[in-house]
Design a protein around this motif. Structure first.
Motif, PDB file in Angstrom:
ATOM      1  N   LEU A   1      40.953  23.684  53.099  1.00 32.21           N
ATOM      2  CA  LEU A   1      42.329  23.587  52.632  1.00 32.21           C
ATOM      3  C   LEU A   1      42.528  24.584  51.497  1.00 32.21           C
ATOM      4  N   TYR A   2      43.411  25.550  51.704  1.00 32.15           N
ATOM      5  CA  TYR A   2      43.738  26.529  50.669  1.00 32.15           C
ATOM      6  C   TYR A   2      45.043  26.105  49.999  1.00 32.15           C
ATOM      7  N   GLU A   3      45.081  26.201  48.675  1.00 29.62           N
ATOM      8  CA  GLU A   3      46.263  25.791  47.919  1.00 29.62           C
ATOM      9  C   GLU A   3      46.609  26.843  46.874  1.00 29.62           C
ATOM     10  N   GLY A   4      47.869  27.262  46.875  1.00 32.63           N
ATOM     11  CA  GLY A   4      48.376  28.128  45.823  1.00 32.63           C
ATOM     12  C   GLY A   4      49.219  27.316  44.870  1.00 32.63           C
ATOM     13  N   THR A   5      49.042  27.552  43.560  1.00 36.46           N
ATOM     14  CA  THR A   5      49.814  26.822  42.560  1.00 36.46           C
ATOM     15  C   THR A   5      50.611  27.792  41.690  1.00 36.46           C
ATOM     16  N   GLY A   6      51.618  27.251  40.996  1.00 35.97           N
ATOM     17  CA  GLY A   6      52.521  28.086  40.223  1.00 35.97           C
ATOM     18  C   GLY A   6      52.575  27.751  38.747  1.00 35.97           C
ATOM     19  N   LEU A   7      53.574  28.294  38.090  1.00 37.29           N
ATOM     20  CA  LEU A   7      53.871  28.271  36.659  1.00 37.29           C
ATOM     21  C   LEU A   7      53.125  29.408  35.955  1.00 37.29           C
ATOM     22  N   GLU A   8      53.824  30.052  35.038  1.00 37.42           N
ATOM     23  CA  GLU A   8      53.192  31.124  34.270  1.00 37.42           C
ATOM     24  C   GLU A   8      52.067  30.552  33.413  1.00 37.42           C
ATOM     25  N   GLY A   9      50.926  31.217  33.448  1.00 42.55           N
ATOM     26  CA  GLY A   9      49.767  30.763  32.697  1.00 42.55           C
ATOM     27  C   GLY A   9      48.982  29.657  33.373  1.00 42.55           C
ATOM     28  N   GLN A  10      49.474  29.156  34.519  1.00 45.22           N
ATOM     29  CA  GLN A  10      48.788  28.072  35.227  1.00 45.22           C
ATOM     30  C   GLN A  10      48.601  28.361  36.717  1.00 45.22           C
ATOM     31  N   SER A  11      49.068  29.500  37.183  1.00 42.04           N
ATOM     32  CA  SER A  11      49.036  29.806  38.610  1.00 42.04           C
ATOM     33  C   SER A  11      47.614  30.092  39.082  1.00 42.04           C
ATOM     34  N   SER A  12      47.323  29.662  40.314  1.00 40.09           N
ATOM     35  CA  SER A  12      45.971  29.824  40.839  1.00 40.09           C
ATOM     36  C   SER A  12      45.985  29.848  42.356  1.00 40.09           C
ATOM     37  N   LEU A  13      44.833  30.217  42.919  1.00 35.92           N
ATOM     38  CA  LEU A  13      44.543  30.003  44.329  1.00 35.92           C
ATOM     39  C   LEU A  13      43.266  29.192  44.388  1.00 35.92           C
ATOM     40  N   ARG A  14      43.263  28.172  45.245  1.00 34.69           N
ATOM     41  CA  ARG A  14      42.155  27.216  45.266  1.00 34.69           C
ATOM     42  C   ARG A  14      41.631  26.997  46.682  1.00 34.69           C
ATOM     43  N   ARG A  15      40.338  26.725  46.764  1.00 35.36           N
ATOM     44  CA  ARG A  15      39.730  26.215  47.983  1.00 35.36           C
ATOM     45  C   ARG A  15      39.451  24.739  47.732  1.00 35.36           C
ATOM     46  N   VAL A  16      40.008  23.883  48.598  1.00 40.22           N
ATOM     47  CA  VAL A  16      39.948  22.431  48.399  1.00 40.22           C
ATOM     48  C   VAL A  16      39.248  21.778  49.589  1.00 40.22           C
TER      49      VAL A  16
END
Length: 244
Positions: free
Chosen positions: A45-60
């Motif tokens: 499961l790949y997840e992209g997250t948002g917000l400035e200073g908190q954005s990421s790409l994750r492997r879940v």
């Protein structure tokens, strides 16, 4: 089929919703994840997250919800939708005008390309990408160059439907979250017509504020099921949408 069995074993059973939505189970979700993109590929499961200073790409891990790997975007970037293309992952940014291509194994950045307007949702529809920008229009792009190849206007009941957000391409159709609602819609990309609307309001956790909207939809390959969640929600739900 292996992916289906793993997910089924991992999720606890939950009741069906009042609108015909079938809830098959749940998985924990990081409540600190401002979910912008969600995609399940080869049991990951790949997840992209948002917000400035908190954005990421994750492997879940889809069985447990555990974040196995994470890379952060530069602090000035606001991450948005993601999609897998073979051994790479594309990740949009909101108002930075940049799409980041990443190595699927390491999640590290390979290159950046620019585009006009905002970036919201992204999915792969066969040999093309489909992108949303918050308007009532979907843009088609080349999966290698990211160049625009066409557009289609989206209409529901004869009216333009804007605020199209996170996207998931399944069997030639495009599913989309509609921002600031608890709805997902199915769109025929050939015509732009909405062919199905699904109400997911029964999934909203009681302690999640309205500002933390439903966002994130990932098809479970080989099934008619989806994983769905929301921004800063504590749960990922495995569901089957009503027929129609």
């Amino acid at each position: 089929m292996a992916v289906v069995l793993v997910l089924s074993a991992a999720c606890s059973t939950a009741p069906s919703g009042p609108t015909g939505l079938e809830v098959l189970g749940t998985v924990p979700h990081d409540p600190g994840a401002f979910t912008q993109g969600l995609e399940l590929v080869d049991g990951v499961l790949y997840e992209g997250t948002g917000l400035e200073g908190q954005s990421s790409l994750r492997r879940v891990d889809p069985r447990t919800g555990e974040v196995e790997q994470r890379v952060d975007l530069p602090e000035t970037m606001f991450g948005e939708g993601i999609t897998v293309v073979d051994d790479r992952i594309w990740q949009l940014t909101w108002r930075n005008g940049v799409a980041i291509e990443r190595d699927r194994t390491t999640l590290e950045e390979v290159r950046r390309v620019t585009y006009e307007g905002e970036g919201w949702g992204l999915c792969r529809d066969g040999g093309r990408l489909v992108m949303s920008d918050g308007t009532a229009e979907l843009t088609f792009r080349d999966p290698e160059s990211f160049a625009e190849t066409g557009t289609v206007g989206v209409r529901r009941d004869g009216q333009p439907l804007d605020r199209l957000n996170e996207l998931e391409c399944v069997d030639g159709q495009v599913w989309a979250n509609v921002w600031h609602t608890d709805e997902v819609v199915r769109i025929d990309p050939a015509t732009g017509l909405v062919t199905t609307t699904v109400d997911l309001s029964s999934l909203r956790p009681d302690d999640v504020p309205k500002s933390d909207v439903l966002n994130g939809i990932a098809a479970v390959p080989g099934t008619d099921e989806f994983l769905v969640t929301g921004k800063n929600w504590p749960t990922i739900f495995r569901v089957r949408f009503p027929a129609g």
